[in-house]
Scaffold this motif. Structure first.
Motif, PDB file in Angstrom:
ATOM      1  N   ASN A   1      87.352  92.640 -32.015  1.00  0.00           N
ATOM      2  CA  ASN A   1      86.520  91.451 -32.081  1.00  0.00           C
ATOM      3  C   ASN A   1      85.062  91.879 -31.970  1.00  0.00           C
ATOM      4  O   ASN A   1      84.639  92.388 -30.940  1.00  0.00           O
ATOM      5  N   LYS A   2      84.328  91.722 -33.066  1.00  0.00           N
ATOM      6  CA  LYS A   2      82.886  91.997 -33.086  1.00  0.00           C
ATOM      7  C   LYS A   2      82.179  90.726 -32.651  1.00  0.00           C
ATOM      8  O   LYS A   2      82.246  89.698 -33.339  1.00  0.00           O
ATOM      9  N   LEU A   3      81.525  90.787 -31.510  1.00  0.00           N
ATOM     10  CA  LEU A   3      80.833  89.612 -30.994  1.00  0.00           C
ATOM     11  C   LEU A   3      79.629  89.299 -31.883  1.00  0.00           C
ATOM     12  O   LEU A   3      78.990  90.222 -32.398  1.00  0.00           O
ATOM     13  N   PRO A   4      79.312  88.025 -32.093  1.00  0.00           N
ATOM     14  CA  PRO A   4      78.182  87.668 -32.955  1.00  0.00           C
ATOM     15  C   PRO A   4      76.835  88.159 -32.423  1.00  0.00           C
ATOM     16  O   PRO A   4      75.916  88.418 -33.177  1.00  0.00           O
ATOM     17  N   ARG A   5      76.735  88.297 -31.104  1.00  0.00           N
ATOM     18  CA  ARG A   5      75.520  88.792 -30.463  1.00  0.00           C
ATOM     19  C   ARG A   5      75.895  89.788 -29.373  1.00  0.00           C
ATOM     20  O   ARG A   5      76.988  89.735 -28.822  1.00  0.00           O
ATOM     21  N   ARG A   6      74.976  90.650 -29.053  1.00  0.00           N
ATOM     22  CA  ARG A   6      75.163  91.617 -27.979  1.00  0.00           C
ATOM     23  C   ARG A   6      75.452  90.878 -26.677  1.00  0.00           C
ATOM     24  O   ARG A   6      74.872  89.838 -26.399  1.00  0.00           O
ATOM     25  N   CYS A   7      76.371  91.414 -25.883  1.00  0.00           N
ATOM     26  CA  CYS A   7      76.772  90.796 -24.619  1.00  0.00           C
ATOM     27  C   CYS A   7      76.414  91.762 -23.488  1.00  0.00           C
ATOM     28  O   CYS A   7      77.190  92.671 -23.166  1.00  0.00           O
ATOM     29  N   PRO A   8      75.228  91.599 -22.886  1.00  0.00           N
ATOM     30  CA  PRO A   8      74.742  92.551 -21.877  1.00  0.00           C
ATOM     31  C   PRO A   8      75.715  92.742 -20.713  1.00  0.00           C
ATOM     32  O   PRO A   8      76.267  91.786 -20.187  1.00  0.00           O
ATOM     33  N   ASN A   9      75.913  93.999 -20.361  1.00  0.00           N
ATOM     34  CA  ASN A   9      76.696  94.434 -19.197  1.00  0.00           C
ATOM     35  C   ASN A   9      78.204  94.232 -19.304  1.00  0.00           C
ATOM     36  O   ASN A   9      78.923  94.522 -18.358  1.00  0.00           O
ATOM     37  N   ILE A  10      78.709  93.758 -20.427  1.00  0.00           N
ATOM     38  CA  ILE A  10      80.154  93.540 -20.548  1.00  0.00           C
ATOM     39  C   ILE A  10      80.920  94.854 -20.477  1.00  0.00           C
ATOM     40  O   ILE A  10      82.011  94.924 -19.931  1.00  0.00           O
ATOM     41  N   ARG A  11      80.328  95.913 -21.001  1.00  0.00           N
ATOM     42  CA  ARG A  11      81.022  97.205 -21.022  1.00  0.00           C
ATOM     43  C   ARG A  11      81.273  97.742 -19.611  1.00  0.00           C
ATOM     44  O   ARG A  11      82.319  98.304 -19.329  1.00  0.00           O
ATOM     45  N   PHE A  12      80.324  97.571 -18.725  1.00  0.00           N
ATOM     46  CA  PHE A  12      80.450  98.138 -17.387  1.00  0.00           C
ATOM     47  C   PHE A  12      80.998  97.168 -16.351  1.00  0.00           C
ATOM     48  O   PHE A  12      81.617  97.582 -15.376  1.00  0.00           O
ATOM     49  N   ASN A  13      80.801  95.884 -16.551  1.00  0.00           N
ATOM     50  CA  ASN A  13      81.230  94.903 -15.551  1.00  0.00           C
ATOM     51  C   ASN A  13      82.534  94.201 -15.881  1.00  0.00           C
ATOM     52  O   ASN A  13      83.097  93.524 -15.031  1.00  0.00           O
ATOM     53  N   GLY A  14      82.996  94.305 -17.118  1.00  0.00           N
ATOM     54  CA  GLY A  14      84.226  93.626 -17.500  1.00  0.00           C
ATOM     55  C   GLY A  14      83.997  92.150 -17.772  1.00  0.00           C
ATOM     56  O   GLY A  14      82.890  91.639 -17.670  1.00  0.00           O
ATOM     57  N   PHE A  15      85.076  91.457 -18.125  1.00  0.00           N
ATOM     58  CA  PHE A  15      84.954  90.048 -18.496  1.00  0.00           C
ATOM     59  C   PHE A  15      86.215  89.288 -18.115  1.00  0.00           C
ATOM     60  O   PHE A  15      87.244  89.867 -17.820  1.00  0.00           O
ATOM     61  N   SER A  16      86.097  87.991 -18.133  1.00  0.00           N
ATOM     62  CA  SER A  16      87.245  87.102 -17.962  1.00  0.00           C
ATOM     63  C   SER A  16      87.158  86.044 -19.056  1.00  0.00           C
ATOM     64  O   SER A  16      86.127  85.890 -19.700  1.00  0.00           O
ATOM     65  N   TYR A  17      88.244  85.328 -19.251  1.00  0.00           N
ATOM     66  CA  TYR A  17      88.249  84.246 -20.224  1.00  0.00           C
ATOM     67  C   TYR A  17      89.034  83.084 -19.652  1.00  0.00           C
ATOM     68  O   TYR A  17      89.856  83.254 -18.763  1.00  0.00           O
ATOM     69  N   VAL A  18      88.744  81.920 -20.166  1.00  0.00           N
ATOM     70  CA  VAL A  18      89.441  80.713 -19.754  1.00  0.00           C
ATOM     71  C   VAL A  18      90.274  80.240 -20.934  1.00  0.00           C
ATOM     72  O   VAL A  18      89.767  80.104 -22.043  1.00  0.00           O
ATOM     73  N   VAL A  19      91.546  80.015 -20.698  1.00  0.00           N
ATOM     74  CA  VAL A  19      92.455  79.561 -21.739  1.00  0.00           C
ATOM     75  C   VAL A  19      92.500  78.043 -21.680  1.00  0.00           C
ATOM     76  O   VAL A  19      92.637  77.452 -20.621  1.00  0.00           O
ATOM     77  N   ARG A  20      92.411  77.415 -22.845  1.00  0.00           N
ATOM     78  CA  ARG A  20      92.347  75.956 -22.916  1.00  0.00           C
ATOM     79  C   ARG A  20      93.686  75.333 -23.251  1.00  0.00           C
ATOM     80  O   ARG A  20      93.844  74.702 -24.283  1.00  0.00           O
TER      81      ARG A  20
END
Length: 117
Positions: free
Chosen positions: A60-79
């Motif tokens: 998944n190529k994000l439309p814009r750069r997402c600062p710090n995602i590489r080092f801090n990780g991410f979460s998502y909310v399922v709808r």
């Protein structure tokens, strides 16, 4: 009442295999099921790689750069439907709380299932 419940249960059991996602021969998809995700990689601040159970890999190529995602990780909310949908859903960076929209899901050339063919 018991007959209706038994019939509904039998229908659920016989059709449950049809609900399983089949990503095997697609080169892109709008959505992926979260329960099919095995693990993710974040090689840079603009890319998330989703490794699926069974060996399929979606980039998944994000439309814009997402600062710090590489080092801090991410979460998502399922709808409600256990899916992440490209160009619709977003991820949240853990430490900063930044929200980054997902791009399109494209099957990766490093896909284990594809290289086995």
């Amino acid at each position: 009442m018991k007959v209706a419940f038994t019939g509904a249960l039998a229908l659920l059991i016989t059709t449950s295999g049809a609900w399983a996602a089949d990503y095997s021969d697609k080169t892109s998809t709008d959505c992926i099921y979260t329960y099919d995700i095995d693990y993710t990689d974040v090689p840079d601040e603009g890319t998330i790689i989703f490794h699926m159970k069974g060996g399929t890999v979606w980039t998944n190529k994000l439309p814009r750069r997402c600062p710090n995602i590489r080092f801090n990780g991410f979460s998502y909310v399922v709808r409600g439907n256990d899916q992440l949908c490209g160009q619709f859903d977003a991820v949240r960076v853990l430490k900063s709380g930044s929200v980054c929209q997902l791009g399109e899901f494209v099957r990766s050339s490093g896909d284990k299932a594809k290289s086995a063919d």
